[in-house]
Design an enzyme around this catalytic site. Structure first.
Site, short mmCIF file in Angstrom:
data_model
loop_
_atom_site.label_atom_id
_atom_site.label_comp_id
_atom_site.label_asym_id
_atom_site.label_seq_id
_atom_site.Cartn_x
_atom_site.Cartn_y
_atom_site.Cartn_z
N ASP A 190 0.88 -1.17 0.00
CA ASP A 190 0.00 0.00 0.00
C ASP A 190 0.92 1.23 0.00
O ASP A 190 2.11 1.12 0.33
CB ASP A 190 -0.90 -0.04 1.24
CG ASP A 190 -1.74 1.21 1.39
OD1 ASP A 190 -2.46 1.56 0.43
OD2 ASP A 190 -1.67 1.85 2.46
N ASP B 92 -1.73 -0.85 6.04
CA ASP B 92 -1.90 -0.12 7.30
C ASP B 92 -3.36 0.00 7.72
O ASP B 92 -3.69 0.88 8.52
CB ASP B 92 -1.30 1.29 7.16
CG ASP B 92 -2.17 2.20 6.30
OD1 ASP B 92 -2.64 1.75 5.23
OD2 ASP B 92 -2.40 3.35 6.71
#
Length: 223
Positions: A7, A169
């Protein structure tokens, strides 16, 4: 080839400062002044533009979906104009990317940031060539947590989609990896780090120095 897919916002880089500035540009145009701030809202920023607009409008008692829809393009334009003023890679992130690449892993990005903005940010920061793939929110007809963007990022990085790990996250990243049937590693150094353990990823990452060994333990050696 085995691949490591990252990400972007809140995982590789703290982009919250520039995102919040773009949102506050919109709020100033609306007549509300600067509504969001770094201390309170960094975590909201990393959830995307619409989330920032929604959160800020609720704060000033003016939440309205039509306003969000109208100002979302304004926010994206403002962000594109000033995308790398405050953004910084987390300590050790680029060293970990280099180490993974050097040992034969394909390294790519799967983000819910619009692809052109992710391309712009990585290019401005001089690191686009370090990633073999980049799949954004609008690259395909679906976005995370649908597993297909992750699988496509693995394919474009030269790997098999069943032999990858997603570094993220958020619950979105955890759910994406779970839907794809591959492991996830969630970072604990972002604004929502204290919440990551409850999502039960295969591993928690406290510093990027530990990532190469962690990856080997989860998906094996690169080739």
């Amino acid at each position: 080839m085995r691949t490591v897919i990252f990400d972007l916002d809140g995982t590789l880089a703290d982009t919250s400062g520039d995102l919040l500035a773009a949102a506050n540009h919109c709020f100033r145009e609306m007549g509300h002044g600067d509504v969001l701030n770094q201390a309170q809202d960094a975590g909201i920023a990393l959830r995307g533009g619409r989330m920032m607009l929604s959160h800020g409008l609720r704060r000033v008692g003016a939440h309205d979906e039509s306003t969000i829809n109208s100002y979302y393009p304004v926010l994206l334009d403002a962000y594109a104009q000033d995308i790398d003023t405050h953004t910084q890679f987390y300590p050790g992130a680029l060293d970990a990317v280099a180490a993974l690449s050097a040992t034969g892993y394909g390294v790519g990005i799967c983000t819910n940031k619009p692809e052109h903005l992710a391309e712009l940010l990585l290019t401005r920061m001089g690191v686009r060539d370090r990633f073999l793939s980049l799949v954004g929110a609008d690259t395909l007809s679906v976005r995370k947590p649908d597993p297909e963007p992750l699988r496509e990022a693995a394919r474009r990085a030269g790997g098999h989609p069943d032999l990858c790990v997603l570094i993220g996250d958020s619950d979105t990243d955890r759910n994406t990896a779970r839907a794809a049937g591959v492991p996830s590693v969630l970072v604990t150094f972002g604004p929502s780090g204290d919440d990551m353990a409850a999502l039960e990823p295969e591993a928690l990452l406290h510093h990027f120095d530990d990532l190469p060994e962690m990856v080997r333990g989860l998906i094996g050696v690169a080739a």
